[in-house]
Design a protein around this motif. Structure first.
Motif, PDB file in Angstrom:
ATOM      1  N   LYS A 255      -8.143   9.268  -9.472  1.00  0.00           N
ATOM      2  CA  LYS A 255      -9.318   8.881  -9.985  1.00  0.00           C
ATOM      3  C   LYS A 255     -10.259   8.076  -9.587  1.00  0.00           C
ATOM      4  N   ASP A 256      -9.958   7.541  -8.346  1.00  0.00           N
ATOM      5  CA  ASP A 256     -11.001   6.574  -7.472  1.00  0.00           C
ATOM      6  C   ASP A 256     -11.377   7.212  -6.198  1.00  0.00           C
ATOM      7  N   GLN A 257     -10.594   8.435  -5.747  1.00  0.00           N
ATOM      8  CA  GLN A 257     -10.957   8.885  -4.404  1.00  0.00           C
ATOM      9  C   GLN A 257     -10.261  10.263  -4.284  1.00  0.00           C
ATOM     10  N   PHE A 258     -10.664  10.860  -2.992  1.00  0.00           N
ATOM     11  CA  PHE A 258     -10.250  12.225  -2.684  1.00  0.00           C
ATOM     12  C   PHE A 258      -9.248  11.678  -1.661  1.00  0.00           C
ATOM     13  N   LYS A 259      -8.029  12.328  -1.610  1.00  0.00           N
ATOM     14  CA  LYS A 259      -7.243  11.925  -0.103  1.00  0.00           C
ATOM     15  C   LYS A 259      -6.655  13.327   0.465  1.00  0.00           C
ATOM     16  N   VAL A 260      -7.026  13.169   1.626  1.00  0.00           N
ATOM     17  CA  VAL A 260      -6.850  14.489   2.248  1.00  0.00           C
ATOM     18  C   VAL A 260      -5.771  14.468   3.383  1.00  0.00           C
ATOM     19  N   ALA A 261      -4.880  15.579   3.484  1.00  0.00           N
ATOM     20  CA  ALA A 261      -3.813  15.641   4.516  1.00  0.00           C
ATOM     21  C   ALA A 261      -3.868  17.065   4.863  1.00  0.00           C
ATOM     22  N   VAL A 262      -3.670  17.091   6.196  1.00  0.00           N
ATOM     23  CA  VAL A 262      -3.609  18.368   6.994  1.00  0.00           C
ATOM     24  C   VAL A 262      -2.258  18.359   7.681  1.00  0.00           C
ATOM     25  N   ASN A 263      -1.565  19.479   7.358  1.00  0.00           N
ATOM     26  CA  ASN A 263      -0.444  19.980   7.835  1.00  0.00           C
ATOM     27  C   ASN A 263       0.925  18.890   7.729  1.00  0.00           C
ATOM     28  N   GLY A 264       0.606  18.492   6.285  1.00  0.00           N
ATOM     29  CA  GLY A 264       1.655  17.257   5.995  1.00  0.00           C
ATOM     30  C   GLY A 264       1.308  15.930   6.522  1.00  0.00           C
ATOM     31  N   ALA A 265       0.278  15.749   7.271  1.00  0.00           N
ATOM     32  CA  ALA A 265      -0.148  14.313   7.520  1.00  0.00           C
ATOM     33  C   ALA A 265      -1.433  13.722   7.136  1.00  0.00           C
TER      34      ALA A 265
ATOM     35  N   SER B 174       4.520   0.891  -5.258  1.00  0.00           N
ATOM     36  CA  SER B 174       4.293   1.545  -6.568  1.00  0.00           C
ATOM     37  C   SER B 174       5.073   2.711  -6.311  1.00  0.00           C
ATOM     38  N   PHE B 175       5.488   3.306  -7.520  1.00  0.00           N
ATOM     39  CA  PHE B 175       6.458   4.348  -7.763  1.00  0.00           C
ATOM     40  C   PHE B 175       5.823   5.674  -7.540  1.00  0.00           C
ATOM     41  N   PRO B 176       5.918   6.702  -6.589  1.00  0.00           N
ATOM     42  CA  PRO B 176       5.215   7.707  -6.428  1.00  0.00           C
ATOM     43  C   PRO B 176       5.559   8.943  -7.052  1.00  0.00           C
ATOM     44  N   PHE B 177       6.311   8.994  -8.087  1.00  0.00           N
ATOM     45  CA  PHE B 177       6.825  10.327  -8.731  1.00  0.00           C
ATOM     46  C   PHE B 177       6.505  10.316 -10.241  1.00  0.00           C
TER      47      PHE B 177
ATOM     48  N   MET C  38       7.527  15.674  -0.087  1.00  0.00           N
ATOM     49  CA  MET C  38       8.030  14.566   0.604  1.00  0.00           C
ATOM     50  C   MET C  38       8.391  14.915   2.025  1.00  0.00           C
ATOM     51  N   ILE C  39       7.767  14.218   3.008  1.00  0.00           N
ATOM     52  CA  ILE C  39       8.168  14.236   4.393  1.00  0.00           C
ATOM     53  C   ILE C  39       9.191  13.101   5.040  1.00  0.00           C
ATOM     54  N   ILE C  40      10.158  13.477   5.486  1.00  0.00           N
ATOM     55  CA  ILE C  40      11.193  12.688   5.993  1.00  0.00           C
ATOM     56  C   ILE C  40      11.219  12.550   7.450  1.00  0.00           C
ATOM     57  N   ARG C  41      10.438  11.748   8.226  1.00  0.00           N
ATOM     58  CA  ARG C  41      10.433  11.966   9.613  1.00  0.00           C
ATOM     59  C   ARG C  41      11.668  10.908  10.227  1.00  0.00           C
ATOM     60  N   CYS C  42      12.281  11.427  11.566  1.00  0.00           N
ATOM     61  CA  CYS C  42      13.124  10.672  12.126  1.00  0.00           C
ATOM     62  C   CYS C  42      12.539  10.084  13.376  1.00  0.00           C
ATOM     63  N   ASP C  43      12.330   8.855  13.349  1.00  0.00           N
ATOM     64  CA  ASP C  43      12.156   8.118  14.528  1.00  0.00           C
ATOM     65  C   ASP C  43      13.328   7.510  15.410  1.00  0.00           C
TER      66      ASP C  43
ATOM     67  N   MET D 290       5.072  10.384   1.035  1.00  0.00           N
ATOM     68  CA  MET D 290       5.056  11.294  -0.510  1.00  0.00           C
ATOM     69  C   MET D 290       3.531  11.711  -0.263  1.00  0.00           C
ATOM     70  N   ASN D 291       3.388  13.028  -0.561  1.00  0.00           N
ATOM     71  CA  ASN D 291       2.168  13.705  -0.876  1.00  0.00           C
ATOM     72  C   ASN D 291       0.975  12.709   0.313  1.00  0.00           C
ATOM     73  N   GLY D 292       1.532  12.868   1.376  1.00  0.00           N
ATOM     74  CA  GLY D 292       0.398  12.380   2.554  1.00  0.00           C
ATOM     75  C   GLY D 292       0.505  11.032   2.706  1.00  0.00           C
ATOM     76  N   GLN D 293       1.190  10.128   1.939  1.00  0.00           N
ATOM     77  CA  GLN D 293       0.970   8.609   2.018  1.00  0.00           C
ATOM     78  C   GLN D 293       2.345   8.188   2.318  1.00  0.00           C
ATOM     79  N   HIS D 294       2.383   7.040   3.260  1.00  0.00           N
ATOM     80  CA  HIS D 294       3.658   6.368   3.799  1.00  0.00           C
ATOM     81  C   HIS D 294       4.219   5.755   2.707  1.00  0.00           C
ATOM     82  N   GLN D 295       5.275   5.831   2.700  1.00  0.00           N
ATOM     83  CA  GLN D 295       6.196   5.020   1.367  1.00  0.00           C
ATOM     84  C   GLN D 295       7.117   3.940   1.827  1.00  0.00           C
ATOM     85  N   LEU D 296       7.812   4.574   2.907  1.00  0.00           N
ATOM     86  CA  LEU D 296       9.001   3.290   3.208  1.00  0.00           C
ATOM     87  C   LEU D 296       9.637   3.867   4.458  1.00  0.00           C
TER      88      LEU D 296
END
Length: 285
Positions: free
Chosen positions: A107-117, A226-229, A237-242, A250-256
């Protein structure tokens, strides 16, 4: 609008323009799959208010990757005048490489992700209610354009999202879902889960497991600003192992971040998804 089922145009010709009946709603995502041909210098995706040529329709969001300059220029055109440019110095688009561009409309902005990032966000300068057309022009090949509305089932665009060349792309139509991770996890790998929460969903879970872990749960971590679902909504959802953590977006936004408690990453050799969710794709990169 809310009733729009995903419109899905394959092998779109450029310039491409599509008008969305009822306009765009917060929570909808526009998905563009394509590639940038060799020698291309720039292309653009414009969210416009109608499609008038003279006078030129207002452009609520002009997203303009300039490949040779390695930057992305965003702007708004009102009454045939450009506003202040927002320049983002990063270039996720590569010549002759497929891309997947997701523009999430909030409602306040566009958010852009490319290739999941996550790439950038752009605050609305024009009322979202006026925006009803998306046009793609310039040096770009578009394979598919899809609109995912939170209330519709996103089978068609998302069905085409699985990459052919990833190590593992699994059939995901049954829940609970279990997939084997050949050689287990390692630092730098990502698991991408695309799906839709069911209409009256209460909960679902994703487990990264090793087949021999003793049946004992450790201490729970439940901290999220905030709850992303939302029930009945498409998610990615992207789970990256570092080296220290699992990082979840979630949807291109870091959650935890979740600190590794099992140090032997290669022993984690299963991904399991169960609960109130419909899966569209599970990929391991």
């Amino acid at each position: 609008g809310p009733q729009s089922s995903p419109s899905h145009t394959s092998r779109s010709s450029i310039p491409f323009a599509g008008t969305i009946l009822g306009g765009f709603l917060p929570g909808e995502m526009v998905l563009i799959q394509g590639s940038v041909p060799s020698g291309a210098d720039r292309f653009q995706v414009d969210f416009t208010c109608g499609s008038s040529v003279k006078p030129r329709a207002d452009v609520a969001f002009h997203f303009n990757p300039r490949i040779k300059k390695s930057c992305i220029v965003c702007n708004t055109l009102t009454k045939e005048c450009w506003g202040r440019e927002q320049i983002h110095y990063e270039m996720p688009f590569r010549l002759e490489v497929d891309f997947e561009l997701i523009i999430l409309i909030l409602k306040d902005q566009f958010k852009v992700a490319v290739n999941g990032a996550h790439l950038l966000e752009y605050k609305h300068r024009v009322e979202l209610e006026r925006v009803d057309t998306i046009s793609i022009s310039g040096k770009v090949k578009v394979q598919a354009v899809g609109i995912l509305s939170p209330s519709s089932s996103p089978t068609s665009p998302a069905g085409s999202l699985t990459n052919q060349d990833t190590e593992m792309s699994m059939r995901t139509d049954s829940i609970p879902f279990r997939g084997q991770l050949v050689n287990g996890l390692s630092v730098g790998r990502s698991i991408i889960i695309k799906g839709e929460t069911n209409q009256n969903a209460e909960s679902f879970c994703v487990n990264l497991r090793n087949s021999f872990l003793s049946d004992c749960w450790g201490h729970e971590e439940t901290v999220l600003a905030s709850f992303p679902f939302t029930a009945g909504q498409y998610f990615e959802m992207i789970i990256r192992c570092d080296s220290q953590h699992f990082r979840v977006a979630m949807n291109g936004q870091h959650q935890l971040d979740y600190k590794h408690r099992m140090k032997e990453l290669s022993a984690i050799n299963q991904v399991e998804v169960k609960g109130d969710v419909t899966l569209l794709a599970v990929r391991v990169l």
